[in-house]
Design an enzyme around this catalytic site. Structure first.
Site, short mmCIF file in Angstrom:
data_model
loop_
_atom_site.label_atom_id
_atom_site.label_comp_id
_atom_site.label_asym_id
_atom_site.label_seq_id
_atom_site.Cartn_x
_atom_site.Cartn_y
_atom_site.Cartn_z
N ARG A 165 0.83 -1.00 -0.34
CA ARG A 165 -0.24 0.04 0.00
C ARG A 165 0.95 1.65 0.30
NH1 ARG A 165 -3.39 -2.83 -1.62
NH2 ARG A 165 -5.76 -3.37 -0.66
N HIS A 188 -0.53 0.76 -9.87
CA HIS A 188 -1.47 -0.39 -8.83
C HIS A 188 -2.19 -1.67 -9.44
CE1 HIS A 188 -3.83 -0.52 -4.62
NE2 HIS A 188 -3.69 -1.66 -5.77
N1 LIG Z 1 -0.85 -4.11 -5.31
C1 LIG Z 1 -1.70 -4.99 -5.30
O1 LIG Z 1 -1.64 -4.91 -6.06
C2 LIG Z 1 -2.01 -5.66 -3.61
C3 LIG Z 1 -2.67 -6.72 -4.25
C4 LIG Z 1 -3.22 -7.46 -3.65
C5 LIG Z 1 -2.83 -7.48 -2.21
N2 LIG Z 1 -2.01 -6.28 -2.33
C6 LIG Z 1 -1.31 -5.95 -0.14
O2 LIG Z 1 -0.57 -7.06 -0.03
C7 LIG Z 1 -0.84 -7.35 1.12
C8 LIG Z 1 -0.87 -8.76 1.58
O3 LIG Z 1 -1.67 -9.59 1.94
P1 LIG Z 1 -1.33 -11.14 2.01
O4 LIG Z 1 -2.47 -11.56 1.29
O5 LIG Z 1 0.33 -11.66 1.99
O6 LIG Z 1 -1.68 -10.37 3.09
P2 LIG Z 1 -2.29 -11.68 4.20
O7 LIG Z 1 -2.05 -13.29 4.64
O8 LIG Z 1 -2.45 -11.20 5.83
O9 LIG Z 1 -0.24 -11.33 5.77
C9 LIG Z 1 0.54 -10.38 6.13
C10 LIG Z 1 1.82 -10.50 5.84
O10 LIG Z 1 2.10 -9.62 7.13
C11 LIG Z 1 2.16 -9.74 8.57
N3 LIG Z 1 2.46 -8.41 9.33
C12 LIG Z 1 0.86 -8.10 9.67
N4 LIG Z 1 1.67 -7.04 10.34
C13 LIG Z 1 3.58 -6.70 10.65
C14 LIG Z 1 3.61 -5.84 11.25
N5 LIG Z 1 3.38 -4.96 12.68
N6 LIG Z 1 5.23 -6.68 11.51
C15 LIG Z 1 5.51 -7.40 10.93
N7 LIG Z 1 4.74 -7.98 9.53
C16 LIG Z 1 3.58 -7.98 9.51
C17 LIG Z 1 1.85 -10.69 8.95
O11 LIG Z 1 1.92 -11.23 9.96
P3 LIG Z 1 1.86 -12.75 11.02
O12 LIG Z 1 1.72 -14.17 9.45
O13 LIG Z 1 2.57 -13.15 11.61
O14 LIG Z 1 0.38 -12.62 11.23
C18 LIG Z 1 1.92 -11.65 7.35
O15 LIG Z 1 2.59 -12.67 6.78
C19 LIG Z 1 -1.92 -7.33 1.14
O16 LIG Z 1 -2.79 -6.17 2.92
C20 LIG Z 1 -2.90 -5.70 0.46
O17 LIG Z 1 -2.40 -4.21 1.49
C21 LIG Z 1 -1.37 -5.51 -3.02
#
Ligand SMILES: NC(=O)c1ccc[n+]([C@@H]2O[C@H](COP(=O)([O-])OP(=O)(O)OC[C@H]3O[C@@H](n4cnc5c(N)ncnc54)[C@H](OP(=O)(O)O)[C@@H]3O)[C@@H](O)[C@H]2O)c1
Length: 306
Positions: A221, A269
């Site tokens: 983001r 994006h």
């Molecule tokens: N640009 C785009 O087109 C696009 C598309 C899709 C998604 N995204 C972004 O990608 C993000 C990630 O997606 P995802 O599906 O992989 O999410 P997810 O499965 O919820 O994984 C989030 C990861 O971040 C870690 N995390 C969260 N807060 C943290 C902190 N304070 N310190 C350290 N690590 C932290 C979590 O740790 P834990 O494993 O310990 O919980 C987890 O490993 C989404 O939230 C979105 O913003 C962008």
């Protein structure tokens, strides 16, 4: 079963047609103010009024992985928030990150510039061992990206909130290990959710802990990055450049310095788009599971904010 569709910036017709085909027994309508309350909703950045009108809603299905827009709103307490769980996004993210990483590592940007001038040139090969890749966020997307990067034999570091064990990835966890993770990384990939803990996490203090000549790939983001700090670190020569898919303001304003910066590559994006058919199949499967009283994957923990 009544389902409301309330997604901003999304053409509703194909979604409604797909949902109706998959759930012929359900009443599925595009939301308008004053519409009857629903049992389930398919949402993307809905207005607060929509949520205010859903006192009994059982679950909100977010048509993306990031729920930051939803978490800013007042969501009815009983509603489960269910995010998309891969649904074709992780392979797109792996492609995007590998492309940006390899383009930088193999200096394809320089070759493109040379070729444009009709110049046949070589650059000294770089060593993979000297290009460790750090992935912030080891969730659904981060782990898939880590696997893909490891296939190209780069050293891979990962950082998450809770400790993890991922094959081929040297894992760090929690705020206490962030400095060690950054110091071990040269290319930094951000795949964190946007929460109060992660807003502005890519700033001078953290980016300057990367190895000299570091490179940033932000696909999470825009609000993770303090944009001026990145420009300062690149212009000072400490960082080599960045590939950015997300921005504090989207669309990126025409006057924004990122557009013309020679060491910054921007994309609109688009790193991992929601694929409609996969998403509908996943949402419908989860709705039916909830109706049967079964648990589903991808339920957001509201205390953590993701
Ligand atoms: N640009 C785009 O087109 C696009 C598309 C899709 C998604 N995204 C972004 O990608 C993000 C990630 O997606 P995802 O599906 O992989 O999410 P997810 O499965 O919820 O994984 C989030 C990861 O971040 C870690 N995390 C969260 N807060 C943290 C902190 N304070 N310190 C350290 N690590 C932290 C979590 O740790 P834990 O494993 O310990 O919980 C987890 O490993 C989404 O939230 C979105 O913003 C962008």
């Amino acid at each position: 079963m009544r389902i409301s569709f309330c997604c901003t910036d999304t053409r509703p017709e194909p979604w409604l047609a797909g949902l109706r085909a998959a759930l012929p027994q359900a009443e599925i309508e595009l939301w308008a103010p004053g519409a009857p309350a629903a049992d389930y909703a398919v949402v993307w950045a809905p207005p607060q009024q929509f949520l205010n009108e859903q006192p009994q809603i059982k679950a909100l299905f977010n048509i993306g992985a990031g729920v930051d827009a939803l978490m800013k709103l007042n969501v009815p307490a009983q509603a489960q928030i269910v995010r998309l769980d891969d649904a074709g996004m992780s392979v797109q993210m792996a492609e995007y990150v590998c492309h940006a990483l390899i383009r930088h590592f193999r200096e394809f940007d320089h070759y493109e510039a040379d070729v444009a001038q009709g110049k046949w040139s070589y650059r000294r090969p770089r060593l993979r061992a000297e290009c460790p890749v750090g992935i912030m966020g080891l969730g659904v997307l981060g782990q898939r990206v880590a696997q893909a990067v490891a296939q190209f034999e780069f050293p891979v570091m990962g950082w998450s909130r809770s400790p993890k064990q991922v094959d081929g990835v040297f894992c760090f966890a929690g705020a206490a290990q962030l400095p060690d993770f950054l110091a071990a990384s040269k290319v930094l990939v951000c795949l964190l959710p946007l929460t109060d803990d992660t807003r502005d996490i890519l700033r001078f203090e953290t980016l300057s802990q990367l190895q000299m000549g570091g490179y940033l790939i932000n696909v999470a983001r825009g609000a993770h990055l303090v944009e001026q700090d990145l420009i300062s670190l690149i212009d000072s020569g400490y960082l080599a450049g960045a590939t950015l898919d997300v921005f504090r303001q989207e669309p990126l304003p025409a006057s924004h310095p990122f557009w013309a910066h020679p060491k910054i590559t921007v994309t609109p994006h688009t790193s991992a788009r929601t694929l409609r058919d996969e998403s509908i199949a996943q949402i419908v499967g989860k709705m039916l599971a909830l109706e049967r009283g079964e648990p589903v994957a991808g339920v957001v923990d509201r205390r953590k904010g993701y």
